[in-house]
Design an enzyme around this catalytic site. Structure first.
Site, PDB file in Angstrom:
ATOM      1  N   GLU A  52       7.985   2.386  -5.823  1.00  0.00           N
ATOM      2  CA  GLU A  52       8.113   1.884  -4.445  1.00  0.00           C
ATOM      3  C   GLU A  52       8.071   3.038  -3.457  1.00  0.00           C
ATOM      4  OE1 GLU A  52       8.231  -0.446  -2.398  1.00  0.00           O
ATOM      5  OE2 GLU A  52       9.270  -2.243  -3.078  1.00  0.00           O
ATOM      6  N   ASP A  53       7.641   2.757  -2.238  1.00  0.00           N
ATOM      7  CA  ASP A  53       7.690   3.781  -1.197  1.00  0.00           C
ATOM      8  C   ASP A  53       9.094   3.876  -0.597  1.00  0.00           C
ATOM      9  OD1 ASP A  53       7.505   1.270   0.003  1.00  0.00           O
ATOM     10  OD2 ASP A  53       6.031   1.867   1.516  1.00  0.00           O
ATOM     11  N   ILE A  54       9.657   2.723  -0.225  1.00  0.00           N
ATOM     12  CA  ILE A  54      10.970   2.726   0.433  1.00  0.00           C
ATOM     13  C   ILE A  54      11.697   1.417   0.135  1.00  0.00           C
ATOM     14  CG2 ILE A  54       9.992   1.851   2.614  1.00  0.00           C
ATOM     15  CD1 ILE A  54      12.088   3.630   4.080  1.00  0.00           C
ATOM     16  N   VAL A  55      12.988   1.532  -0.086  1.00  0.00           N
ATOM     17  CA  VAL A  55      13.834   0.341  -0.205  1.00  0.00           C
ATOM     18  C   VAL A  55      14.695   0.309   1.050  1.00  0.00           C
ATOM     19  CG1 VAL A  55      15.629  -0.827  -1.527  1.00  0.00           C
ATOM     20  CG2 VAL A  55      13.806   0.414  -2.723  1.00  0.00           C
ATOM     21  N   ASP A  56      14.523  -0.763   1.810  1.00  0.00           N
ATOM     22  CA  ASP A  56      15.238  -0.891   3.088  1.00  0.00           C
ATOM     23  C   ASP A  56      16.254  -2.027   2.962  1.00  0.00           C
ATOM     24  OD1 ASP A  56      16.039  -1.213   5.701  1.00  0.00           O
ATOM     25  OD2 ASP A  56      14.052  -1.397   6.548  1.00  0.00           O
ATOM     26  N   LYS A  58       0.805  -1.195   0.000  1.00  0.00           N
ATOM     27  CA  LYS A  58       0.000   0.000   0.000  1.00  0.00           C
ATOM     28  C   LYS A  58       0.859   1.275   0.000  1.00  0.00           C
ATOM     29  CE  LYS A  58      -3.531  -2.156   2.902  1.00  0.00           C
ATOM     30  NZ  LYS A  58      -4.200  -2.090   4.234  1.00  0.00           N
ATOM     31  N   GLY A  76      16.018  -4.325   0.824  1.00  0.00           N
ATOM     32  CA  GLY A  76      16.081  -4.607  -0.611  1.00  0.00           C
ATOM     33  C   GLY A  76      15.431  -5.918  -0.989  1.00  0.00           C
ATOM     34  N   THR A 100      12.291  -6.852  -0.888  1.00  0.00           N
ATOM     35  CA  THR A 100      11.051  -6.666  -1.665  1.00  0.00           C
ATOM     36  C   THR A 100      11.382  -6.298  -3.110  1.00  0.00           C
ATOM     37  OG1 THR A 100       9.933  -5.904   0.332  1.00  0.00           O
ATOM     38  CG2 THR A 100       8.863  -5.383  -1.757  1.00  0.00           C
ATOM     39  N   LYS A 123      16.725   3.625   2.424  1.00  0.00           N
ATOM     40  CA  LYS A 123      17.193   3.703   3.809  1.00  0.00           C
ATOM     41  C   LYS A 123      18.690   3.415   3.882  1.00  0.00           C
ATOM     42  CE  LYS A 123      14.167   2.334   6.977  1.00  0.00           C
ATOM     43  NZ  LYS A 123      13.492   1.474   7.982  1.00  0.00           N
TER      44      LYS A 123
HETATM   45  P1  IMP Z   1      12.581  -4.117   2.252  1.00  0.00           P
HETATM   46  O1  IMP Z   1      12.106  -5.379   1.598  1.00  0.00           O
HETATM   47  O2  IMP Z   1      13.257  -4.368   3.563  1.00  0.00           O
HETATM   48  O3  IMP Z   1      13.401  -3.243   1.331  1.00  0.00           O
HETATM   49  O4  IMP Z   1      11.310  -3.276   2.690  1.00  0.00           O
HETATM   50  C1  IMP Z   1      10.394  -2.875   1.738  1.00  0.00           C
HETATM   51  C2  IMP Z   1       9.017  -2.638   2.327  1.00  0.00           C
HETATM   52  O5  IMP Z   1       8.970  -2.699   3.763  1.00  0.00           O
HETATM   53  C3  IMP Z   1       8.595  -1.257   1.948  1.00  0.00           C
HETATM   54  O6  IMP Z   1       7.939  -1.256   0.700  1.00  0.00           O
HETATM   55  C4  IMP Z   1       7.701  -0.863   3.108  1.00  0.00           C
HETATM   56  O7  IMP Z   1       6.386  -1.304   2.857  1.00  0.00           O
HETATM   57  C5  IMP Z   1       8.259  -1.597   4.298  1.00  0.00           C
HETATM   58  N1  IMP Z   1       9.201  -0.761   5.057  1.00  0.00           N
HETATM   59  C6  IMP Z   1      10.537  -0.887   5.168  1.00  0.00           C
HETATM   60  N2  IMP Z   1      11.069   0.049   5.964  1.00  0.00           N
HETATM   61  C7  IMP Z   1      10.032   0.812   6.370  1.00  0.00           C
HETATM   62  C8  IMP Z   1       9.926   1.988   7.202  1.00  0.00           C
HETATM   63  O8  IMP Z   1      10.897   2.533   7.741  1.00  0.00           O
HETATM   64  N3  IMP Z   1       8.670   2.489   7.362  1.00  0.00           N
HETATM   65  C9  IMP Z   1       7.565   1.956   6.789  1.00  0.00           C
HETATM   66  N4  IMP Z   1       7.617   0.865   6.006  1.00  0.00           N
HETATM   67  C10 IMP Z   1       8.838   0.299   5.789  1.00  0.00           C
END
Ligand code: IMP
Length: 185
Positions: free
Chosen positions: A110-114, A55, A116, A118, A142
Site C-alpha cells: 500500500e502507499d498510505i493507510v489513512d 495507482k 483504514g 481501504t 497517517k
Molecule cells: P484510507 O482508505 O482512508 O486508508 O485511504 C487509502 C487510500 O486513499 C490510499 O491508498 C491513497 O490512495 C488515498 N489517500 C489517503 N490519504 C492520502 C494522502 O494524504 N495523499 C494521497 N492519497 C491519499
C-alpha cells in the site's frame, strides 16, 4: 487563445503550488532498503506473491522489490475511494488480481493507510481467496487516522495528518512523479 490564458490565471498549473518536503528521497531510499532486508529475512526459503495497490503504490513497490532477492511473482489490483483529495468513505474495486493467490504467501503493498477503510476492505477481500499467509507493507501511515496500525506488518513512515503527495501519491492525478513525500504549504 485569450480564453486559455484566462483559464490558466484562474486555475494555475498544479505543479506550481508550494510544497513542504516531509520525507526526502534519500530518507525514502534508506527506509526502503531496510524494509526489503526485513521482508527478505522473514520470507527466507519461501516464494512471495507481491500485490501492489494501484495507482499509489507503483513507485514504492518498484523500488522495494528490486532490493528483495526472495523469488516472487508480482500482481496488481486497483481500488478507489478518493475523489478530489477527499475520501468518499466507500471503497470500489476497479480491477482485481489476474492470478489466483490460494495457498500463496501474499504481501500487499500500500502507499498510505489513512482512515483504514481501504486496507480493511482489501484484507477481507483477499482473505476470501485463501492465501497461505497475508501481510501488509505500507509506505506511510497517517497519524490520527482511525488507527489500524497493528494491521501493517511493515511500515515505512508515520506522517502527520496532512494530505501528502509524491513518490506515487497524487493530488487529482498529479505529483506522483515527485521523488520525495511532500504536503502543500
Ligand atoms: P484510507 O482508505 O482512508 O486508508 O485511504 C487509502 C487510500 O486513499 C490510499 O491508498 C491513497 O490512495 C488515498 N489517500 C489517503 N490519504 C492520502 C494522502 O494524504 N495523499 C494521497 N492519497 C491519499
Amino acid at each position: 487563445m485569450i480564453d486559455i490564458v484566462r483559464q490558466l490565471k484562474i486555475n494555475p498549473p498544479p505543479m506550481q503550488k508550494k510544497i513542504d518536503i516531509l520525507i526526502s528521497s534519500a530518507e525514502i531510499q534508506k527506509r526502503v532498503e531496510t524494509l526489503a532486508a526485513q521482508i527478505e529475512k522473514d520470507y527466507h526459503g519461501k516464494e512471495l506473491t507481491v500485490v501492489g495497490v494501484l495507482k499509489g503504490a507503483f513507485i514504492f513497490m518498484a523500488d522495494l522489490v528490486r532490493h528483495i532477492q526472495t523469488p516472487m511473482t508480482c500482481d496488481f489490483l486497483r481500488v478507489s475511494s478518493y475523489e478530489k483529495d477527499k475520501s468518499l468513505g466507500v471503497v470500489r474495486m476497479d480491477f482485481d488480481l489476474t492470478q489466483p493467490i490460494t495457498g500463496k504467501d501474499v504481501l500487499l503493498i500500500e502507499d498510505i493507510v489513512d482512515t483504514g477503510s481501504t486496507l480493511t476492505y482489501l484484507l477481507k477481500h483477499m482473505g476470501t481467496k485463501n492465501p497461505s499467509s497475508l501481510r501488509v507493507c505500507s509506505l506511510l501511515y497517517k497519524e490520527m487516522g482511525s488507527g489500524i496500525r497493528d494491521k501493517i506488518d511493515y511500515l515505512g513512515f508515520t506522517v502527520p495528518s496532512r494530505y501528502v503527495i509524491g513518490y506515487g501519491l497524487d493530488s487529482e492525478g498529479v505529483y506522483r512523479s515527485l521523488p520525495y513525500i511532500g504536503a502543500f504549504k
